[in-house]
Write a protein that holds these residues in place. Structure first.
Motif, PDB file in Angstrom:
ATOM      1  N   ASN A   1      -9.533  71.596  41.435  1.00 41.19           N
ATOM      2  CA  ASN A   1     -10.208  72.329  40.358  1.00 41.19           C
ATOM      3  C   ASN A   1      -9.264  73.269  39.612  1.00 41.19           C
ATOM      4  N   ASN A   2      -8.232  73.756  40.266  1.00 35.72           N
ATOM      5  CA  ASN A   2      -7.261  74.634  39.618  1.00 35.72           C
ATOM      6  C   ASN A   2      -6.438  73.904  38.557  1.00 35.72           C
ATOM      7  N   ASN A   3      -6.443  72.581  38.600  1.00 41.06           N
ATOM      8  CA  ASN A   3      -5.647  71.782  37.666  1.00 41.06           C
ATOM      9  C   ASN A   3      -6.495  71.073  36.614  1.00 41.06           C
ATOM     10  N   LYS A   4      -7.767  71.401  36.533  1.00 46.62           N
ATOM     11  CA  LYS A   4      -8.668  70.702  35.599  1.00 46.62           C
ATOM     12  C   LYS A   4      -8.233  70.849  34.145  1.00 46.62           C
ATOM     13  N   SER A   5      -7.774  72.033  33.761  1.00 43.36           N
ATOM     14  CA  SER A   5      -7.406  72.226  32.354  1.00 43.36           C
ATOM     15  C   SER A   5      -6.206  71.368  31.968  1.00 43.36           C
ATOM     16  N   VAL A   6      -5.197  71.310  32.830  1.00 47.52           N
ATOM     17  CA  VAL A   6      -4.029  70.479  32.512  1.00 47.52           C
ATOM     18  C   VAL A   6      -4.386  68.996  32.596  1.00 47.52           C
ATOM     19  N   SER A   7      -5.255  68.623  33.518  1.00 54.00           N
ATOM     20  CA  SER A   7      -5.703  67.224  33.608  1.00 54.00           C
ATOM     21  C   SER A   7      -6.463  66.836  32.341  1.00 54.00           C
ATOM     22  N   ASN A   8      -7.300  67.745  31.857  1.00 48.72           N
ATOM     23  CA  ASN A   8      -8.033  67.476  30.615  1.00 48.72           C
ATOM     24  C   ASN A   8      -7.094  67.393  29.421  1.00 48.72           C
ATOM     25  N   GLU A   9      -6.078  68.258  29.398  1.00 45.14           N
ATOM     26  CA  GLU A   9      -5.108  68.241  28.296  1.00 45.14           C
ATOM     27  C   GLU A   9      -4.401  66.887  28.218  1.00 45.14           C
ATOM     28  N   PHE A  10      -4.092  66.310  29.368  1.00 47.42           N
ATOM     29  CA  PHE A  10      -3.398  65.020  29.402  1.00 47.42           C
ATOM     30  C   PHE A  10      -4.365  63.844  29.482  1.00 47.42           C
ATOM     31  N   LYS A  11      -5.665  64.138  29.540  1.00 44.37           N
ATOM     32  CA  LYS A  11      -6.708  63.108  29.601  1.00 44.37           C
ATOM     33  C   LYS A  11      -6.483  62.152  30.761  1.00 44.37           C
ATOM     34  N   THR A  12      -6.329  62.741  31.950  1.00 45.88           N
ATOM     35  CA  THR A  12      -6.091  61.937  33.137  1.00 45.88           C
ATOM     36  C   THR A  12      -7.011  62.382  34.266  1.00 45.88           C
ATOM     37  N   ALA A  13      -7.373  61.441  35.115  1.00 42.85           N
ATOM     38  CA  ALA A  13      -8.243  61.753  36.248  1.00 42.85           C
ATOM     39  C   ALA A  13      -7.656  61.236  37.554  1.00 42.85           C
ATOM     40  N   GLY A  14      -6.525  60.591  37.478  1.00 44.51           N
ATOM     41  CA  GLY A  14      -5.898  60.046  38.674  1.00 44.51           C
ATOM     42  C   GLY A  14      -4.411  59.890  38.456  1.00 44.51           C
ATOM     43  N   THR A  15      -3.825  58.907  39.124  1.00 38.70           N
ATOM     44  CA  THR A  15      -2.385  58.717  39.038  1.00 38.70           C
ATOM     45  C   THR A  15      -1.965  58.382  37.609  1.00 38.70           C
ATOM     46  N   SER A  16      -1.068  59.192  37.081  1.00 39.13           N
ATOM     47  CA  SER A  16      -0.530  59.020  35.734  1.00 39.13           C
ATOM     48  C   SER A  16       0.883  59.578  35.715  1.00 39.13           C
ATOM     49  N   LEU A  17       1.698  59.063  34.807  1.00 41.54           N
ATOM     50  CA  LEU A  17       3.074  59.522  34.658  1.00 41.54           C
ATOM     51  C   LEU A  17       3.342  59.815  33.192  1.00 41.54           C
ATOM     52  N   PHE A  18       3.907  61.001  32.920  1.00 42.23           N
ATOM     53  CA  PHE A  18       4.178  61.425  31.549  1.00 42.23           C
ATOM     54  C   PHE A  18       5.575  62.021  31.430  1.00 42.23           C
ATOM     55  N   ILE A  19       6.165  61.821  30.249  1.00 43.69           N
ATOM     56  CA  ILE A  19       7.291  62.643  29.807  1.00 43.69           C
ATOM     57  C   ILE A  19       6.671  63.613  28.819  1.00 43.69           C
ATOM     58  N   TYR A  20       7.051  64.881  28.936  1.00 46.78           N
ATOM     59  CA  TYR A  20       6.372  65.915  28.159  1.00 46.78           C
ATOM     60  C   TYR A  20       7.374  66.915  27.606  1.00 46.78           C
ATOM     61  N   ASP A  21       7.189  67.263  26.342  1.00 47.25           N
ATOM     62  CA  ASP A  21       7.955  68.332  25.708  1.00 47.25           C
ATOM     63  C   ASP A  21       6.990  69.490  25.483  1.00 47.25           C
ATOM     64  N   PRO A  22       7.044  70.529  26.327  1.00 47.08           N
ATOM     65  CA  PRO A  22       6.083  71.618  26.220  1.00 47.08           C
ATOM     66  C   PRO A  22       6.230  72.454  24.953  1.00 47.08           C
ATOM     67  N   VAL A  23       7.392  72.457  24.333  1.00 43.79           N
ATOM     68  CA  VAL A  23       7.590  73.234  23.115  1.00 43.79           C
ATOM     69  C   VAL A  23       6.878  72.567  21.941  1.00 43.79           C
ATOM     70  N   GLN A  24       7.086  71.263  21.796  1.00 46.59           N
ATOM     71  CA  GLN A  24       6.479  70.526  20.689  1.00 46.59           C
ATOM     72  C   GLN A  24       5.098  69.981  21.037  1.00 46.59           C
ATOM     73  N   GLY A  25       4.752  69.958  22.330  1.00 55.00           N
ATOM     74  CA  GLY A  25       3.476  69.386  22.755  1.00 55.00           C
ATOM     75  C   GLY A  25       3.487  67.869  22.746  1.00 55.00           C
ATOM     76  N   LYS A  26       4.665  67.281  22.635  1.00 62.35           N
ATOM     77  CA  LYS A  26       4.810  65.827  22.572  1.00 62.35           C
ATOM     78  C   LYS A  26       4.657  65.237  23.973  1.00 62.35           C
ATOM     79  N   LYS A  27       3.859  64.163  24.086  1.00 63.96           N
ATOM     80  CA  LYS A  27       3.604  63.510  25.371  1.00 63.96           C
ATOM     81  C   LYS A  27       3.852  62.016  25.241  1.00 63.96           C
TER      82      LYS A  27
END
Length: 134
Positions: A80-106
């Motif tokens: 539950n502590n990770n729900k906001s980041v999971s929602n941001e990435f639209k994931t509910a299970g195993t997923s892999l992302f490259i992410y640029d936190p400055v630009q918000g690029k995923k």
């Protein structure tokens, strides 16, 4: 002041990354040290992890070694502590992302990860190519 702190952090990361890159012994996947500032690799997982998920984690960590300073974040999507980041990435299970936190690029590499999880060499080289092109 903010720029000074940013430059100091980048200098520290660069110096520590060089030291880490010199310790890499598996030359099958590492031809040279590559610096990719400002990005991170994120793997989401469920509470109960399968062997494929564990393999994706291990191969991802190995693939980013030549980059030295790329952070790897492992996030339990069921916590539950990770729900906001999971929602941001639209994931509910195993997923892999490259992410640029400055630009918000995923870049969602979930399909790539599962399709190549049984071929370590293809996974590592493919992930490194995606990082280089990101």
């Amino acid at each position: 002041m903010h720029k000074l702190i940013t430059y100091l952090v980048l200098a520290f990361v660069f110096i520590s990354c060089q030291n880490k890159a010199q310790n890499i012994t598996d030359k099958a996947y590492v031809s040279e040290f590559k610096f990719k500032p400002g990005i991170e690799v994120i793997q989401f997982h469920s509470e109960h992890r399968c062997q494929t998920c564990l393999d994706i984690e291990a191969m991802t960590k190995e693939a980013i070694l030549p980059y030295g300073g790329i952070p790897f974040r492992l996030i339990n999507a069921d916590d539950n502590n990770n729900k906001s980041v999971s929602n941001e990435f639209k994931t509910a299970g195993t997923s892999l992302f490259i992410y640029d936190p400055v630009q918000g690029k995923k870049l969602d590499l979930t399909d790539f990860a599962f399709m190549n999880a049984s071929d370590k060499e293809k996974f590592i080289k493919g992930l490194q190519k995606e990082i280089d092109n990101f």
